[in-house]
Design a protein around this motif. Structure first.
Motif, PDB file in Angstrom:
ATOM      1  N   ASP A 163      29.456  38.254  32.255  1.00 27.78           N
ATOM      2  CA  ASP A 163      28.223  38.095  33.031  1.00 27.78           C
ATOM      3  C   ASP A 163      26.984  38.550  32.256  1.00 27.78           C
ATOM      4  O   ASP A 163      26.218  39.398  32.711  1.00 27.78           O
ATOM      5  N   HIS A 169      37.358  34.485  35.061  1.00 21.37           N
ATOM      6  CA  HIS A 169      36.084  34.938  35.624  1.00 21.37           C
ATOM      7  C   HIS A 169      36.239  35.470  37.055  1.00 21.37           C
ATOM      8  O   HIS A 169      35.761  36.553  37.375  1.00 21.37           O
ATOM      9  N   HIS A 190      32.543  38.255  37.405  1.00 21.63           N
ATOM     10  CA  HIS A 190      32.084  37.567  38.619  1.00 21.63           C
ATOM     11  C   HIS A 190      31.390  38.465  39.657  1.00 21.63           C
ATOM     12  O   HIS A 190      30.359  38.101  40.182  1.00 21.63           O
TER      13      HIS A 190
HETATM   14 ZN    ZN Z   1      27.891  36.314  37.215  1.00 22.31          ZN
END
Ligand code: ZN
Length: 243
Positions: free
Chosen positions: A8, A113, A146
């Motif tokens: 991220d 993810h 995530h």
């Molecule tokens: Zn993200």
């Protein structure tokens, strides 16, 4: 092997640079998706991930920015940043993001993810969601991203436990042979645990240890770049509070 675990990044070049500076001595860097979205440096971040030879997988923002996924599940601000990202990514970088796999298994680790129940869609935020993911897991350790929250889940026989990672400079997770783990090392470019510092991990597969590390970065520069290209103000403000 020592692995740097980053996730991220969200087009935050300053946070990525500060994190990579701490990962100079690892053997390999693994990137768990959402390289782009939210901030103003999608090309610089994608190129850095490529040139560092990171093993990377796709996140939902990478899929949306390359039109492999629609924008239905994105909120208004995420949508606006994805539309800007789509317009500003070079074709070469789009092509790189497009070919990223959704899952990788390396050295007894599963990398993805979201969750094994939906690789780039589902979130793991509680023990039931972790249980569903563990039920599909074939390796001892699974690294995820995530949620942007550093935390981990342990499976001991039929019991699932959630362990929070408090915002501090360094935290350690010791991997026991008879347990299984789902580990989120947090977000490099948009942390959401009320600590605005970049968050990432180092996994030492020999010592069986994961370190979660926090570093400060030049947030004012990131925010100024976002301002200059007209990305929503709220996306700048959340970088200051880590939410
Ligand atoms: Zn993200």
């Amino acid at each position: 092997m020592r692995y740097g675990i980053i996730s991220d990044i969200h087009s935050n070049q300053e946070a990525l640079n500060a994190s990579l500076a701490q990962l100079k001595y690892v053997d390999k860097i693994l990137c768990l998706g959402d390289i782009v979205g939210y901030s103003a440096s999608p090309n610089q971040c994608t190129e850095k991930v490529r040139h560092f030879g990171c093993k990377a997988i796709a996140g939902n923002h990478d899929l949306a920015a390359t039109e492999k996924q629609g924008l239905d599940n994105f909120n208004l601000y995420a949508k606006r940043s994805i539309l800007w990202t789509k317009e500003n990514l070079t074709e070469e970088n789009k092509e790189y993001l497009r070919q990223l796999p959704n899952i990788l298994i390396i050295d007894e680790m599963t990398l993805l993810h979201g969750s094994l129940t939906n690789l780039t869609g589902d979130y793991i935020t509680n023990t039931q969601q972790a249980r569903d993911c563990f039920s599909l897991l074939s390796t001892q350790i699974c690294f995820i991203g995530h949620t942007h929250i550093p935390e981990y889940y342990i499976q001991e026989n039929n019991k699932i436990m959630c362990q929070n990672i408090k915002p501090q400079d360094r935290s350690e997770i010791i991997i026991s042979d008879n347990l299984r783990y789902i580990i989120n090392c947090g977000s490099v470019g948009q942390p959401r645990d009320r600590d605005p510092r970049a968050s990432f991990g180092i996994y030492d597969s020999k010592k069986k240890k994961v370190e979660i590390i926090r570093v400060d970065y030049l947030r004012e520069i990131t925010k100024r770049k976002m301002e200059e290209v007209g990305l929503p103000r709220i996306l700048q403000d959340r970088l200051d509070i880590g939410w």
